[in-house]
Design a protein around this motif. Structure first.
Motif, PDB file in Angstrom:
ATOM      1  N   ASN A 126      43.326  35.520  40.515  1.00  0.00           N
ATOM      2  CA  ASN A 126      43.234  34.061  40.466  1.00  0.00           C
ATOM      3  C   ASN A 126      42.778  33.548  39.105  1.00  0.00           C
ATOM      4  O   ASN A 126      43.158  32.457  38.681  1.00  0.00           O
ATOM      5  CB  ASN A 126      42.263  33.573  41.547  1.00  0.00           C
ATOM      6  N   GLY A 127      41.920  34.308  38.442  1.00  0.00           N
ATOM      7  CA  GLY A 127      41.360  33.856  37.179  1.00  0.00           C
ATOM      8  C   GLY A 127      40.955  35.028  36.313  1.00  0.00           C
ATOM      9  O   GLY A 127      41.244  36.185  36.633  1.00  0.00           O
ATOM     10  N   PRO A 128      40.260  34.766  35.202  1.00  0.00           N
ATOM     11  CA  PRO A 128      39.842  35.824  34.289  1.00  0.00           C
ATOM     12  C   PRO A 128      38.805  36.752  34.939  1.00  0.00           C
ATOM     13  O   PRO A 128      37.784  36.289  35.447  1.00  0.00           O
ATOM     14  CB  PRO A 128      39.216  35.063  33.115  1.00  0.00           C
ATOM     15  N   ILE A 129      39.068  38.049  34.927  1.00  0.00           N
ATOM     16  CA  ILE A 129      38.155  39.032  35.497  1.00  0.00           C
ATOM     17  C   ILE A 129      37.255  39.568  34.383  1.00  0.00           C
ATOM     18  O   ILE A 129      37.732  39.971  33.325  1.00  0.00           O
ATOM     19  CB  ILE A 129      38.923  40.180  36.169  1.00  0.00           C
ATOM     20  N   VAL A 130      35.936  39.573  34.631  1.00  0.00           N
ATOM     21  CA  VAL A 130      34.979  39.990  33.608  1.00  0.00           C
ATOM     22  C   VAL A 130      34.064  41.114  34.081  1.00  0.00           C
ATOM     23  O   VAL A 130      33.287  41.649  33.288  1.00  0.00           O
ATOM     24  CB  VAL A 130      34.123  38.789  33.141  1.00  0.00           C
ATOM     25  N   ASN A 131      34.143  41.494  35.342  1.00  0.00           N
ATOM     26  CA  ASN A 131      33.290  42.563  35.871  1.00  0.00           C
ATOM     27  C   ASN A 131      33.940  43.104  37.138  1.00  0.00           C
ATOM     28  O   ASN A 131      34.674  42.385  37.833  1.00  0.00           O
ATOM     29  CB  ASN A 131      31.882  42.035  36.163  1.00  0.00           C
ATOM     30  N   MET A 132      33.655  44.373  37.446  1.00  0.00           N
ATOM     31  CA  MET A 132      34.271  44.994  38.613  1.00  0.00           C
ATOM     32  C   MET A 132      33.424  46.166  39.070  1.00  0.00           C
ATOM     33  O   MET A 132      32.785  46.845  38.273  1.00  0.00           O
ATOM     34  CB  MET A 132      35.667  45.508  38.251  1.00  0.00           C
ATOM     35  N   ILE A 145      35.821  42.379  42.459  1.00  0.00           N
ATOM     36  CA  ILE A 145      36.049  41.865  41.119  1.00  0.00           C
ATOM     37  C   ILE A 145      35.343  40.528  40.943  1.00  0.00           C
ATOM     38  O   ILE A 145      35.184  39.756  41.881  1.00  0.00           O
ATOM     39  CB  ILE A 145      37.554  41.702  40.825  1.00  0.00           C
ATOM     40  N   CYS A 146      34.904  40.285  39.715  1.00  0.00           N
ATOM     41  CA  CYS A 146      34.194  39.054  39.366  1.00  0.00           C
ATOM     42  C   CYS A 146      35.125  38.158  38.562  1.00  0.00           C
ATOM     43  O   CYS A 146      35.477  38.470  37.421  1.00  0.00           O
ATOM     44  CB  CYS A 146      32.942  39.392  38.556  1.00  0.00           C
ATOM     45  N   ASP A 147      35.533  37.053  39.165  1.00  0.00           N
ATOM     46  CA  ASP A 147      36.406  36.057  38.551  1.00  0.00           C
ATOM     47  C   ASP A 147      35.517  34.961  37.969  1.00  0.00           C
ATOM     48  O   ASP A 147      34.846  34.238  38.709  1.00  0.00           O
ATOM     49  CB  ASP A 147      37.362  35.504  39.610  1.00  0.00           C
ATOM     50  N   ILE A 182      33.544  36.033  43.695  1.00  0.00           N
ATOM     51  CA  ILE A 182      33.583  37.482  43.872  1.00  0.00           C
ATOM     52  C   ILE A 182      34.646  37.765  44.921  1.00  0.00           C
ATOM     53  O   ILE A 182      34.602  37.210  46.018  1.00  0.00           O
ATOM     54  CB  ILE A 182      32.226  38.055  44.334  1.00  0.00           C
ATOM     55  N   ARG A 183      35.623  38.619  44.575  1.00  0.00           N
ATOM     56  CA  ARG A 183      36.746  38.875  45.462  1.00  0.00           C
ATOM     57  C   ARG A 183      36.907  40.372  45.703  1.00  0.00           C
ATOM     58  O   ARG A 183      36.482  41.194  44.880  1.00  0.00           O
ATOM     59  CB  ARG A 183      38.050  38.298  44.876  1.00  0.00           C
ATOM     60  N   GLN A 184      37.527  40.710  46.804  1.00  0.00           N
ATOM     61  CA  GLN A 184      37.749  42.108  47.147  1.00  0.00           C
ATOM     62  C   GLN A 184      39.238  42.441  47.091  1.00  0.00           C
ATOM     63  O   GLN A 184      40.076  41.721  47.641  1.00  0.00           O
ATOM     64  CB  GLN A 184      37.209  42.427  48.548  1.00  0.00           C
ATOM     65  N   PRO A 206      38.138  35.107  48.409  1.00  0.00           N
ATOM     66  CA  PRO A 206      36.798  35.426  47.909  1.00  0.00           C
ATOM     67  C   PRO A 206      35.828  35.735  49.049  1.00  0.00           C
ATOM     68  O   PRO A 206      35.949  35.183  50.144  1.00  0.00           O
ATOM     69  CB  PRO A 206      36.392  34.146  47.177  1.00  0.00           C
ATOM     70  N   ILE A 207      34.873  36.616  48.765  1.00  0.00           N
ATOM     71  CA  ILE A 207      33.772  36.819  49.711  1.00  0.00           C
ATOM     72  C   ILE A 207      32.575  35.944  49.330  1.00  0.00           C
ATOM     73  O   ILE A 207      31.747  35.621  50.170  1.00  0.00           O
ATOM     74  CB  ILE A 207      33.362  38.296  49.799  1.00  0.00           C
ATOM     75  N   ILE A 208      32.505  35.548  48.050  1.00  0.00           N
ATOM     76  CA  ILE A 208      31.536  34.542  47.586  1.00  0.00           C
ATOM     77  C   ILE A 208      32.274  33.658  46.592  1.00  0.00           C
ATOM     78  O   ILE A 208      32.921  34.150  45.673  1.00  0.00           O
ATOM     79  CB  ILE A 208      30.305  35.176  46.905  1.00  0.00           C
ATOM     80  N   ASN A 209      32.197  32.345  46.765  1.00  0.00           N
ATOM     81  CA  ASN A 209      32.876  31.447  45.834  1.00  0.00           C
ATOM     82  C   ASN A 209      31.920  30.368  45.337  1.00  0.00           C
ATOM     83  O   ASN A 209      30.710  30.426  45.576  1.00  0.00           O
ATOM     84  CB  ASN A 209      34.118  30.826  46.482  1.00  0.00           C
ATOM     85  N   SER A 210      32.454  29.394  44.620  1.00  0.00           N
ATOM     86  CA  SER A 210      31.693  28.272  44.049  1.00  0.00           C
ATOM     87  C   SER A 210      30.565  28.753  43.132  1.00  0.00           C
ATOM     88  O   SER A 210      29.448  28.240  43.155  1.00  0.00           O
ATOM     89  CB  SER A 210      31.120  27.383  45.170  1.00  0.00           C
TER      90      SER A 210
END
Length: 514
Positions: free
Chosen positions: A188-194, A203-205, A219-221, A236-240
């Motif tokens: 969905n967006g730029p990934i900076v951590n995984m 993954i961290c968007d 944070i998405r799985q 996402p499992i955590i958003n906003s």
């Protein structure tokens, strides 16, 4: 309370005033006012840490609105008061000080700051052009403009050993051990951590990469089936989240459910939080520090009570390293371990025991140079703070590197001591582009590091770096990610956009060294 230690060795305030047009009494008043107002939010910055132009047209116009000063001497300070991404009341409704008092603070910084910084670096050893520890390997793919925001070495899956993320394409790329492209995956967006575990990734968007205060991150799985991606754009499992940059799953409160720790770097606002996993699988947010700039954390049970404690580095204003001691039941005690001036540009830290005394020391870098004073700074570089066994830290080693962005301490040559690999995103690309990557071989003794680099490594502008043994030969390798999009602070003839998206540094092994 754990004592605080500062980096203030580059002062320009000692001795006579640098500019005669300022009244000495007014300057002293300005210093006292700066102590009162500026130091209420962060460590007081010395005027000598930036040049006069940066104070006048960069730093102070951005700081004025924090004190409710939006207009001064007929000028409107550049601030977006209509940014609805953050709550009303972020800026004071009324000025906290008079125009005369604000002018005295301005005079203090303009009078005692140098017209230009002395950027001559005091290095005990030069950077050698002889990178004997590693072979430099490039991927057999160069189809995208290098805009790499994340790289990692995947040791678990030999057929997909290297992974990188491109911010422009919102895409993951996976490569095998021979650096051939295996497959791609849209995000969905730029990934900076995984993080990876079994047959899934988290993954961290970051949301929007450029500075903003919108809650667009998540944070998405990602799930796999026979090492193949199941579906793109996972829920996402955590958003906003406000520009999240790092996360990790761990049971913090002892309920046998994995919680998630998140650095929301943000911009003007942000937070360092942990998300408690409830019985229904949903997450409840607990904010540990509601300030922007959380950029890196590490988990370690420093007091050996069986509970995971958290060390975290904050940039963006109140730059510091904080220890959150786990008291159990989701409660934490906050202690500031180290504080740095807000102009430092703190970029990374990690814990490492350099002298093998059983106590974790701190490896720290500063070099972020994209804000309000984009000039080369002699205090940018890699630092080591030694632990006296009671979590009191003393600066023991410093090597200047312009724009230093990350440092990794490992025993790369397997001789029993810790070496260091560093990258710089804001090197002196005109006069010493070799600062982009520097390897410090530890020769033993008291921080006897030999720095080296290679001209081959100047073809990329390294934003990110990871470590791992991709070929399972017992020696640690490195991967560097090239982000070529941001304008450098000094001119260069190097066209980073023509460089590879990443480079692999394959460890030769100790036996091949000269």
């Amino acid at each position: 309370m754990i004592p605080l230690f500062f980096i203030t060795n580059f002062s320009a305030c000692k001795g006579k005033l640098l500019k005669n047009k300022y009244d000495e009494t007014s300057i002293q008043d300005g210093k006292e006012l700066a102590v009162k107002y500026c130091q209420s939010c962060h460590l007081l910055p010395d005027p000598g840490l930036a040049n006069t132009e940066s104070w006048k047209n960069g730093i102070l116009p951005k700081m004025g609105p924090r004190l409710g000063v939006f207009f001064h001497n007929g000028l409107r300070y550049p601030v977006n008061t209509y940014d609805f991404s953050f709550a009303k009341g972020f800026y004071p409704k009324k000025p906290m000080l008079t125009n005369i008092e604000w002018q005295k603070i301005i005079d203090y910084y303009l009078a005692l700051s140098p017209d230009t910084l002395d950027i001559k670096q005091k290095r005990d050893k030069p950077i050698q052009n002889a990178l004997n520890q590693f072979d430099v390997l490039e991927p057999k793919y160069n189809g995208e403009l290098p805009a790499t925001t994340f790289v990692t070495i995947d040791e678990k899956k030999p057929n997909t050993s290297f992974i990188y993320s491109n911010v422009l394409k919102h895409t993951f790329y996976r490569f095998d051990q021979n650096l051939n492209l295996v497959d791609t995956f849209k995000t969905n967006g730029p990934i900076v951590n995984m993080t990876s575990k079994d047959n899934n990734w988290l993954i961290c968007d970051i949301g929007i990469l450029n500075p903003n205060d919108g809650a667009f991150g998540s944070i998405r799985q990602i799930d796999f089936d026979n090492n193949k991606f199941k579906s793109e754009n996972p829920l996402p499992i955590i958003n906003s989240l406000k520009r999240p940059v790092q996360f990790q799953k761990i049971d913090l409160n002892g309920d046998n459910r994995e919680d998630i720790i998140v650095c929301e770097f943000g911009n003007l606002i942000g937070a360092f939080s942990w998300f408690e996993q409830k019985q229904d699988g949903k997450y409840e947010k607990h904010i540990l520090r509601e300030l922007p700039g959380a950029i890196k954390f590490e988990i370690q049970d420093f007091n050996h009570d069986g509970l995971p404690d958290i060390w975290v580095l904050f940039a963006q204003g109140d730059e510091c390293i904080i220890l959150y001691t786990n008291l159990g039941g989701g409660k934490f005690k906050e202690d500031k371990i180290l504080r740095f001036p807000p102009i430092n540009g703190s970029s990374y830290f990690e814990l490492a025991d350099f002298n093998h005394d059983g106590f974790q020391d701190i490896l720290y870098t500063c070099g972020d140079n994209a804000d309000y004073s984009p000039v080369l700074k002699p205090y940018h570089g890699v630092y080591i703070f030694m632990n006296n066994g009671k979590n009191n830290f003393t600066r023991t080693y410093f090597y200047p590197i312009n724009g230093c962005y990350k440092a990794i301490a490992r025993d790369f040559d397997k001789d029993g001591d810790l070496d260091i690999a560093t990258i710089s995103f804001f090197p002196d690309s005109e006069k010493q582009p070799e600062e982009g990557f520097v390897y410090f071989e530890n020769k033993g003794g008291f921080f006897n590091f030999i720095p080296s680099s290679s001209q081959t490594l100047t073809k990329g502008r390294w934003l990110t770096m990871d470590v791992g043994d991709y070929n399972h030969d017992g020696y640690l390798d490195l991967i560097l990610g090239n982000f070529s999009m941001l304008k450098p602070i000094v001119k260069t003839n190097i066209d980073w956009k023509k460089g590879p998206p990443f480079i692999v540094l394959k460890n030769k092994g100790k036996k091949t060294l000269l």
